[in-house]
Scaffold this motif. Structure first.
Motif: not given
Length: 195
Positions: A93-99, A105-113
Motif C-alpha cells: 500500500l504505502a509504496a503504491r500510494n506514494a508512487a 515517500a515510503a519504502s521498507y528501508e525508511t518505514w517506522e514499523y
C-alpha cells in the motif's frame, strides 16, 4: 446496462471494500500484541526491536525493524502477523500510494514499523484509506492510463494494478486471519475456559 455504462472505478473499489467491511475488518478486531508477534515455528521472520534481529537484513527507520534476506531463502521464511502486516502496509500500500497518488515517500528501508498490533492496524487503515481515495480519484479514464516506470510492467493499465493490489490484500490478510485461528487453537484460552 452494457459495459460502456458500467462504473468500473466503483466496481473495482467495491471488490476490496465489500471484502474488508464484511469479512476481514471484523476478523482483525482485538488483535493482541501476543498474536501480532507470535511465531509458531523457530526462526520466523517478524518485526523486532532494533538491534535484536538475527536476520541477514533488517529494514526500518524506527524502533522496530523488519527481518529480511536477499536472496530469499528456499524454502521461504515463515512470517509472523507483524511481518505480514508490515509487508501489506509498506510494500503493497504505502509504496503504491506514494508512487501513484502523491502520498509521502515510503519504502521498507525508511518505514517506522509498528511495535504493537494497535499501531499496525492504525497504519493499515490509514494506508487503505489513502489507496481507496487514490483509486477513486482516477475515475474511469485514469484506470486506462499506463502505470508507468514506477511498476515492473510500465505499460500495464492502472486497472490491472488495482486488481493486483486487491488480490494481494485479500491474500495476505487472509493469511493473517489464518494465523489468528492457529494462535487461538494453539495457545491456552484466556477467557476463563481451560483446555
Amino acid at each position: 446496462m452494457d459495459a460502456d455504462e458500467l462504473d468500473w472505478n466503483r466496481t473495482l473499489r467495491e471488490q476490496w471494500e465489500v471484502h474488508w467491511k464484511h469479512q476481514l475488518r471484523a476478523r482483525l478486531e482485538g488483535l493482541t500484541d501476543d498474536e501480532y508477534f507470535w511465531a509458531p515455528v523457530p526462526d520466523a521472520w517478524s518485526m523486532r526491536p532494533r538491534g535484536s534481529s538475527t536476520a541477514p537484513v533488517q529494514f526500518g527507520a524506527g524502533d522496530f525493524t523488519m527481518d529480511y534476506a536477499s536472496p530469499q531463502p528456499i524454502p521461504a521464511a515463515f512470517t509472523t502477523i507483524a511481518w505480514r502486516l508490515g509487508h501489506v502496509i509498506v510494500g503493497v500500500l504505502a509504496a503504491r500510494n506514494a508512487a501513484h497518488f502523491g502520498a509521502p515517500a515510503a519504502s521498507y528501508e525508511t518505514w517506522e514499523y509498528a511495535g504493537s498490533a494497535a499501531t499496525a492496524l492504525d497504519q493499515l487503515e490509514t494506508q487503505l484509506d489513502a489507496w481507496l481515495a487514490g483509486v477513486r480519484s482516477l475515475g474511469d479514464a485514469g484506470l486506462r492510463d499506463p502505470v508507468g516506470e514506477k511498476e515492473p510492467f510500465p505499460e500495464m493499465p492502472m486497472a490491472d494494478l488495482v486488481l493486483h493490489i486487491h488480490r494481494e490484500l485479500i491474500h495476505h490478510l487472509s493469511e493473517v486471519c489464518l494465523l489468528r485461528d492457529l494462535y487461538l487453537h494453539t495457545k491456552p484460552a484466556t477467557n476463563g475456559v481451560t483446555r
